[in-house]
Enzyme design. Sequence first.
Site, PDB file in Angstrom:
ATOM      1  N   SER A 200      30.217  46.756  43.634  1.00 42.67           N
ATOM      2  CA  SER A 200      31.347  47.393  44.304  1.00 42.67           C
ATOM      3  C   SER A 200      30.897  47.899  45.689  1.00 42.67           C
ATOM      4  CB  SER A 200      31.900  48.508  43.404  1.00 42.67           C
ATOM      5  OG  SER A 200      33.183  48.870  43.825  1.00 42.67           O
ATOM      6  N   ASP A 278      39.858  40.896  39.679  1.00 45.27           N
ATOM      7  CA  ASP A 278      39.151  42.171  39.802  1.00 45.27           C
ATOM      8  C   ASP A 278      40.169  43.320  39.729  1.00 45.27           C
ATOM      9  OD1 ASP A 278      37.868  44.459  40.743  1.00 45.27           O
ATOM     10  OD2 ASP A 278      36.721  43.379  42.268  1.00 45.27           O
ATOM     11  N   HIS A 345      35.653  44.689  36.684  1.00 50.16           N
ATOM     12  CA  HIS A 345      35.143  44.944  38.038  1.00 50.16           C
ATOM     13  C   HIS A 345      33.642  44.631  38.016  1.00 50.16           C
ATOM     14  CE1 HIS A 345      35.301  46.648  42.040  1.00 50.16           C
ATOM     15  NE2 HIS A 345      34.625  47.722  41.725  1.00 50.16           N
TER      16      HIS A 345
END
Length: 400
Positions: A200, A278, A345
């Site tokens: 991320s 995602d 994610h």
Amino acid sequence: MASHRGVIWLRKLGNKDYIIISLALLLLIIILTTFDSSSPPIQSTTPNPPLGKLSLLRNAKSLGAVCLDGSPPGYHFRKGFGSGSRNWLLHIEGGGWCNSIKSCSLRQLTALGSSNFMEHEVPFSGILSEDALQNPDFFNWNKVKIRYCDGASLSGNAESEFHNGTKLFFRGRVIWKAIIDEIMSKGLGTSKQALLSGCSAGGLATLIHCDDFREILPKNVDVKCLADASFFLDESDISGNYTMRSFYRDVVHLQCFFPQEILKNTKTPIFLVNPAYDFWQIQNILSPDASDLYQSWQHCKRNIKNCNPNQLDILHGFRSSLLKAVNEFLNNKDGGVFINSCFIHCQTFMASTWHSPNSPRVNNKTIAEAVGDWYFNRKAVKEIDCPYPCNPTCHNMDFS
Ligand SMILES: *[C@@H]1O[C@H](CO)[C@@H](O)[C@H](O)[C@H]1NC(C)=O
Ligand SMILES: *[C@@H]1O[C@H](CO)[C@@H](O)[C@H](O)[C@H]1NC(C)=O
Ligand SMILES: *[C@@H]1O[C@H](CO)[C@@H](O)[C@H](O)[C@H]1NC(C)=O
């Protein structure tokens, strides 16, 4: 509001234009979110993964390498062993960004802005695991989990602190450099193989610093980078709004804002792990609350199973945009990709998604196997899944 934030960022960030620009736009893109919701509540399947102790950076204050609140940044280290004792794997923690004085001030009261709130020990699982069954290629490497406390993917570079009641420090680049220097002296400087990774916001930091990491290490070291769930797209939302983009077009050149653009300018081999659906991007880029005037996306963005056919079409469109954005990168012979059609994610630091009997697979390969094949040049890896819901091995999230 947007211009106010933009001014602050332009004043506070350093002089590497493309970095400022890429972050600034990213921050704007997520302007409707104060905090990232990106710590998926997934537990490792291993009952008791080993823990890594927090070390605070020595001389942080004198180096000016401090978290948002002025406290020293930190990292967790576990020593490698056997044939891995001269190999190093670094993993940069994620956790969104703060995009205003207000949200950065709030962040000072959390582990994402201050080491005063960081856990003293964290589990090392998934790509950080020391168990060969869970982490076949990297289990015995030296491992460092770098904590993220600057609010801007380790890339801010303001000399002076922002002062308005409370002090705020934007020192991401200085933190990056100081932590790498300290790890160099612990053995990274004499490594044989190295992998910089992150998820991320930490994956974006990985992309931003990948070539720099390559430069710091001696020429004969094998250096590669792995970015998990960090391919943030430059897409309009469900209301078709391009507000932020048009705002920024006036301020800077649009070309080099996004991971897609960073990739073009990076020479070091990169591997992208990214879900095609995602959830963070769906919730924050594709259908942010402010654009969902009739709340018609609320169920769908909490659980992909709740999406109606229209919404699924839009999600498939988002997937197509991702595939289009990585298309050029697929020709990069040193690069690798693993894009699975899952609603998730981060996938690299949990055993359940990295490598386990029921972890997600594409062409019968786990993420760990794909990354290992690429890192050790066993075979080229360009794994792209068929569209949702074709893959029964996904660990789809349910927030409802
Ligand atoms: C500084 O603080 C004052 C009062 O707390 C606030 O009204 C103002 O917006 C702040 N300035 C910035 C740039 O955040
Ligand atoms: C689209 O952007 C404008 C600003 O240009 C903003 O006022 C409006 O609220 C946005 N619309 C939606 C649905 O988010
Ligand atoms: C998938 O891989 C596993 C080992 O990871 C193997 O046991 C299994 O036979 C493979 N399945 C197919 C269909 O190739």
